[in-house]
Design a protein around this motif. Structure first.
Motif, PDB file in Angstrom:
ATOM      1  N   GLN A   7       0.742  -1.272   0.094  1.00  0.00           N
ATOM      2  CA  GLN A   7       0.085  -0.031  -0.124  1.00  0.00           C
ATOM      3  C   GLN A   7       0.859   1.057  -0.031  1.00  0.00           C
ATOM      4  O   GLN A   7       2.089   1.371  -0.367  1.00  0.00           O
ATOM      5  N   THR A   8       0.380   2.321   0.296  1.00  0.00           N
ATOM      6  CA  THR A   8       1.147   3.546   0.718  1.00  0.00           C
ATOM      7  C   THR A   8       0.504   3.979   1.899  1.00  0.00           C
ATOM      8  O   THR A   8      -0.547   3.601   2.316  1.00  0.00           O
ATOM      9  N   PRO A   9       1.288   4.967   2.524  1.00  0.00           N
ATOM     10  CA  PRO A   9       2.571   5.498   2.234  1.00  0.00           C
ATOM     11  C   PRO A   9       3.692   4.696   2.072  1.00  0.00           C
ATOM     12  O   PRO A   9       3.800   3.399   2.650  1.00  0.00           O
ATOM     13  N   GLN A  10       4.509   5.002   1.283  1.00  0.00           N
ATOM     14  CA  GLN A  10       5.822   4.562   1.264  1.00  0.00           C
ATOM     15  C   GLN A  10       6.901   5.587   1.474  1.00  0.00           C
ATOM     16  O   GLN A  10       6.765   6.685   1.221  1.00  0.00           O
ATOM     17  N   VAL A  11       7.759   5.509   2.460  1.00  0.00           N
ATOM     18  CA  VAL A  11       8.735   6.063   3.163  1.00  0.00           C
ATOM     19  C   VAL A  11      10.120   6.102   2.628  1.00  0.00           C
ATOM     20  O   VAL A  11      10.716   5.084   2.781  1.00  0.00           O
ATOM     21  N   PHE A  12      10.763   7.136   2.459  1.00  0.00           N
ATOM     22  CA  PHE A  12      12.136   6.922   2.210  1.00  0.00           C
ATOM     23  C   PHE A  12      13.039   8.327   2.604  1.00  0.00           C
ATOM     24  O   PHE A  12      12.580   9.457   2.813  1.00  0.00           O
ATOM     25  N   ARG A  13      14.335   8.013   2.680  1.00  0.00           N
ATOM     26  CA  ARG A  13      15.296   9.001   3.107  1.00  0.00           C
ATOM     27  C   ARG A  13      15.303   9.738   1.730  1.00  0.00           C
ATOM     28  O   ARG A  13      15.414   9.100   0.649  1.00  0.00           O
ATOM     29  N   ALA A  14      15.153  11.144   1.639  1.00  0.00           N
ATOM     30  CA  ALA A  14      15.130  11.637   0.262  1.00  0.00           C
ATOM     31  C   ALA A  14      16.182  11.558  -0.629  1.00  0.00           C
ATOM     32  O   ALA A  14      15.883  11.443  -1.795  1.00  0.00           O
ATOM     33  N   ASP A  15      17.509  11.562  -0.227  1.00  0.00           N
ATOM     34  CA  ASP A  15      18.299  11.122  -1.140  1.00  0.00           C
ATOM     35  C   ASP A  15      18.473   9.828  -1.954  1.00  0.00           C
ATOM     36  O   ASP A  15      18.837   9.634  -3.117  1.00  0.00           O
ATOM     37  N   ILE A  16      17.851   8.959  -1.262  1.00  0.00           N
ATOM     38  CA  ILE A  16      17.538   7.431  -1.901  1.00  0.00           C
ATOM     39  C   ILE A  16      16.481   7.546  -2.894  1.00  0.00           C
ATOM     40  O   ILE A  16      16.667   7.085  -4.035  1.00  0.00           O
ATOM     41  N   ILE A  17      15.584   8.061  -2.581  1.00  0.00           N
ATOM     42  CA  ILE A  17      14.359   8.212  -3.567  1.00  0.00           C
ATOM     43  C   ILE A  17      14.554   9.281  -5.045  1.00  0.00           C
ATOM     44  O   ILE A  17      14.119   8.684  -5.948  1.00  0.00           O
TER      45      ILE A  17
END
Length: 227
Positions: free
Chosen positions: A163-173
Protein backbone atom coordinates in the motif's frame (compact mmCIF):
# COMPACT_ATOMS: atom_id res chain seq x y z
CA UNK A 1 10.45 17.14 12.69
CA UNK A 2 12.09 13.71 12.37
CA UNK A 3 15.75 13.22 13.27
CA UNK A 4 16.10 17.03 13.13
CA UNK A 5 15.21 17.00 9.44
CA UNK A 6 12.11 18.22 7.65
CA UNK A 7 9.62 15.59 6.58
CA UNK A 8 7.71 16.08 3.35
CA UNK A 9 4.73 14.27 1.88
CA UNK A 10 3.98 13.85 -1.81
CA UNK A 11 0.26 13.19 -2.33
CA UNK A 12 -0.25 11.71 -5.79
CA UNK A 13 -3.72 12.43 -7.15
CA UNK A 14 -3.23 12.71 -10.91
CA UNK A 15 -4.98 9.53 -11.99
CA UNK A 16 -7.58 9.50 -14.73
CA UNK A 17 -10.40 7.73 -12.81
CA UNK A 18 -11.19 5.47 -15.77
CA UNK A 19 -13.11 2.95 -13.64
CA UNK A 20 -15.22 5.43 -11.66
CA UNK A 21 -18.19 5.61 -14.00
CA UNK A 22 -17.58 9.16 -15.13
CA UNK A 23 -16.83 10.82 -11.79
CA UNK A 24 -13.42 12.04 -10.66
CA UNK A 25 -12.47 9.85 -7.72
CA UNK A 26 -10.44 12.44 -5.81
CA UNK A 27 -13.36 14.89 -5.81
CA UNK A 28 -16.08 12.29 -5.24
CA UNK A 29 -17.99 12.96 -2.01
CA UNK A 30 -17.18 10.75 0.93
CA UNK A 31 -19.18 11.50 4.09
CA UNK A 32 -19.81 15.01 2.80
CA UNK A 33 -16.22 15.87 1.83
CA UNK A 34 -14.12 15.19 -1.27
CA UNK A 35 -12.00 12.05 -1.06
CA UNK A 36 -8.88 14.20 -1.45
CA UNK A 37 -9.85 16.35 1.54
CA UNK A 38 -9.94 13.27 3.76
CA UNK A 39 -6.49 12.23 2.55
CA UNK A 40 -4.91 15.64 2.97
CA UNK A 41 -6.43 16.04 6.46
CA UNK A 42 -4.41 13.11 7.78
CA UNK A 43 -1.15 14.70 6.69
CA UNK A 44 -2.18 18.24 7.65
CA UNK A 45 -2.92 17.08 11.20
CA UNK A 46 0.18 14.90 11.57
CA UNK A 47 2.85 16.48 13.81
CA UNK A 48 5.51 14.58 11.87
CA UNK A 49 4.73 16.27 8.55
CA UNK A 50 6.21 19.67 7.70
CA UNK A 51 5.44 20.17 4.01
CA UNK A 52 3.00 18.66 1.53
CA UNK A 53 3.28 18.62 -2.26
CA UNK A 54 -0.01 17.81 -3.95
CA UNK A 55 0.15 16.43 -7.49
CA UNK A 56 -3.00 16.51 -9.62
CA UNK A 57 -3.84 16.31 -13.30
CA UNK A 58 -3.51 19.60 -15.17
CA UNK A 59 -7.27 20.00 -15.63
CA UNK A 60 -7.76 19.68 -11.85
CA UNK A 61 -5.28 22.37 -10.82
CA UNK A 62 -7.94 25.02 -10.25
CA UNK A 63 -10.22 22.71 -8.25
CA UNK A 64 -7.26 21.51 -6.16
CA UNK A 65 -6.27 25.09 -5.31
CA UNK A 66 -9.84 25.85 -4.28
CA UNK A 67 -9.97 22.73 -2.09
CA UNK A 68 -6.69 23.57 -0.35
CA UNK A 69 -7.96 27.08 0.37
CA UNK A 70 -11.41 25.93 1.50
CA UNK A 71 -10.07 23.42 4.03
CA UNK A 72 -7.08 25.56 5.04
CA UNK A 73 -4.45 22.95 4.29
CA UNK A 74 -1.61 25.24 5.29
CA UNK A 75 1.09 22.57 4.95
CA UNK A 76 0.50 22.31 1.20
CA UNK A 77 3.46 24.27 -0.17
CA UNK A 78 2.98 23.31 -3.82
CA UNK A 79 0.24 22.08 -6.13
CA UNK A 80 1.88 20.46 -9.15
CA UNK A 81 0.41 18.96 -12.28
CA UNK A 82 1.20 15.34 -12.94
CA UNK A 83 2.54 13.60 -16.01
CA UNK A 84 1.43 10.75 -18.20
CA UNK A 85 2.86 8.12 -15.84
CA UNK A 86 2.66 7.92 -12.05
CA UNK A 87 6.46 8.20 -11.97
CA UNK A 88 6.27 11.55 -13.76
CA UNK A 89 3.80 12.78 -11.16
CA UNK A 90 5.93 11.66 -8.22
CA UNK A 91 9.01 13.28 -9.76
CA UNK A 92 7.15 16.56 -9.89
CA UNK A 93 6.20 16.27 -6.22
CA UNK A 94 9.71 15.31 -5.14
CA UNK A 95 11.07 18.47 -6.72
CA UNK A 96 8.63 20.52 -4.64
CA UNK A 97 9.83 19.01 -1.34
CA UNK A 98 13.52 18.91 -2.28
CA UNK A 99 14.63 20.52 1.00
CA UNK A 100 13.15 17.70 3.11
CA UNK A 101 15.34 14.94 4.52
CA UNK A 102 12.55 12.34 4.51
CA UNK A 103 9.64 11.90 2.13
CA UNK A 104 6.36 9.98 2.36
CA UNK A 105 4.62 9.18 -0.92
CA UNK A 106 0.91 8.46 -0.64
CA UNK A 107 -2.00 7.89 -3.01
CA UNK A 108 -4.51 10.73 -2.91
CA UNK A 109 -7.23 8.12 -3.43
CA UNK A 110 -6.46 6.38 -0.11
CA UNK A 111 -8.53 8.57 2.25
CA UNK A 112 -8.76 6.16 5.20
CA UNK A 113 -5.11 6.14 6.24
CA UNK A 114 -4.67 5.57 9.96
CA UNK A 115 -2.64 8.54 11.28
CA UNK A 116 -0.35 6.21 13.25
CA UNK A 117 0.98 4.87 9.95
CA UNK A 118 2.98 8.07 9.48
CA UNK A 119 5.23 7.79 12.56
CA UNK A 120 5.35 4.00 12.20
CA UNK A 121 6.50 4.34 8.61
CA UNK A 122 9.18 6.86 9.56
CA UNK A 123 10.47 4.62 12.32
CA UNK A 124 10.64 1.66 9.95
CA UNK A 125 12.42 3.71 7.28
CA UNK A 126 14.98 4.84 9.83
CA UNK A 127 16.36 1.27 9.89
CA UNK A 128 17.50 1.15 6.25
CA UNK A 129 16.30 4.30 4.50
CA UNK A 130 13.12 2.92 2.88
CA UNK A 131 9.86 1.41 4.15
CA UNK A 132 6.46 0.53 2.72
CA UNK A 133 3.09 -0.23 4.26
CA UNK A 134 1.76 -3.70 3.47
CA UNK A 135 -0.76 -6.29 4.59
CA UNK A 136 -0.78 -10.10 4.28
CA UNK A 137 -2.72 -11.51 1.35
CA UNK A 138 -6.11 -12.99 2.14
CA UNK A 139 -6.67 -14.81 -1.13
CA UNK A 140 -4.81 -17.64 -2.80
CA UNK A 141 -2.74 -16.32 -5.72
CA UNK A 142 -2.12 -18.31 -8.88
CA UNK A 143 0.23 -17.64 -11.77
CA UNK A 144 -1.39 -18.12 -15.17
CA UNK A 145 -0.28 -18.51 -18.76
CA UNK A 146 -1.15 -16.04 -21.56
CA UNK A 147 -3.94 -18.47 -22.46
CA UNK A 148 -5.50 -18.14 -19.01
CA UNK A 149 -4.41 -21.55 -17.72
CA UNK A 150 -3.10 -22.00 -14.19
CA UNK A 151 0.63 -22.67 -14.17
CA UNK A 152 1.26 -22.73 -10.42
CA UNK A 153 -0.03 -21.61 -7.04
CA UNK A 154 2.22 -19.09 -5.32
CA UNK A 155 3.12 -19.51 -1.62
CA UNK A 156 0.80 -17.04 0.07
CA UNK A 157 2.88 -16.90 3.26
CA UNK A 158 5.69 -15.25 1.28
CA UNK A 159 3.48 -12.67 -0.44
CA UNK A 160 2.15 -9.31 0.72
CA UNK A 161 -0.09 -6.63 -0.70
CA UNK A 162 1.74 -3.29 -0.78
CA UNK A 163 0.00 0.00 0.00
CA UNK A 164 1.00 3.57 0.61
CA UNK A 165 2.45 5.49 2.35
CA UNK A 166 5.91 4.55 1.18
CA UNK A 167 8.63 6.29 3.14
CA UNK A 168 12.14 7.15 2.00
CA UNK A 169 15.21 9.03 2.96
CA UNK A 170 15.09 11.82 0.39
CA UNK A 171 18.48 11.15 -1.18
CA UNK A 172 17.57 7.49 -1.79
CA UNK A 173 14.27 8.11 -3.58
CA UNK A 174 15.74 11.01 -5.56
CA UNK A 175 18.60 8.78 -6.70
CA UNK A 176 16.14 6.02 -7.62
CA UNK A 177 14.16 8.38 -9.81
CA UNK A 178 17.27 9.77 -11.48
CA UNK A 179 19.01 6.51 -12.26
CA UNK A 180 16.45 3.83 -12.95
CA UNK A 181 14.89 3.94 -16.41
CA UNK A 182 12.02 1.51 -15.92
CA UNK A 183 8.27 1.74 -15.55
CA UNK A 184 7.33 0.80 -12.00
CA UNK A 185 3.98 0.22 -10.31
CA UNK A 186 5.23 1.64 -7.02
CA UNK A 187 8.10 3.76 -5.77
CA UNK A 188 9.78 1.04 -3.74
CA UNK A 189 10.30 -0.96 -6.92
CA UNK A 190 12.68 1.74 -8.14
CA UNK A 191 14.65 1.54 -4.89
CA UNK A 192 14.79 -2.26 -5.21
CA UNK A 193 16.39 -1.82 -8.65
CA UNK A 194 19.24 0.01 -6.92
CA UNK A 195 19.79 -3.15 -4.83
CA UNK A 196 18.88 -1.26 -1.66
CA UNK A 197 16.80 -2.77 1.16
CA UNK A 198 13.17 -1.86 1.76
CA UNK A 199 11.58 -2.49 5.15
CA UNK A 200 7.92 -3.54 5.51
CA UNK A 201 5.69 -2.03 8.18
CA UNK A 202 2.09 -2.92 8.98
CA UNK A 203 -0.55 -1.38 6.77
CA UNK A 204 -4.29 -1.80 7.29
CA UNK A 205 -7.01 -3.54 5.31
CA UNK A 206 -9.13 -0.40 5.75
CA UNK A 207 -6.51 1.65 3.89
CA UNK A 208 -8.27 0.99 0.60
CA UNK A 209 -7.63 2.80 -2.66
CA UNK A 210 -10.70 4.32 -4.31
CA UNK A 211 -10.69 2.93 -7.84
CA UNK A 212 -14.32 1.98 -8.53
CA UNK A 213 -17.75 3.18 -7.31
CA UNK A 214 -17.88 0.05 -5.15
CA UNK A 215 -14.71 1.17 -3.35
CA UNK A 216 -16.38 4.47 -2.54
CA UNK A 217 -19.35 2.65 -1.01
CA UNK A 218 -17.00 0.50 1.06
CA UNK A 219 -15.13 3.60 2.26
CA UNK A 220 -18.44 5.09 3.44
CA UNK A 221 -19.16 1.96 5.46
CA UNK A 222 -15.68 1.90 6.97
CA UNK A 223 -15.88 5.56 7.95
CA UNK A 224 -19.23 5.04 9.67
CA UNK A 225 -17.76 2.12 11.58
CA UNK A 226 -14.73 4.16 12.58
CA UNK A 227 -12.59 2.13 10.16
Amino acid sequence: MFLNEKVGAVIVAAGQSRRMGGQDKIFARLSGKPVLAHTLSVFQQSPEIDDIALVVSEHNLKKAKELVKEYNFSKVIAICHGGELRQDSVSSGLTAVCDCGWVLIHDGARPLLDPVSIPEGLEAAKLCGSAVAAVPLKDTVKEISPEGLVEKTLPREKLISVQTPQVFRADIIQKAYRRVGITATDDAQLVEKLKLPVKIFSGAYANIKITTPEDLLMAEILLKKGR
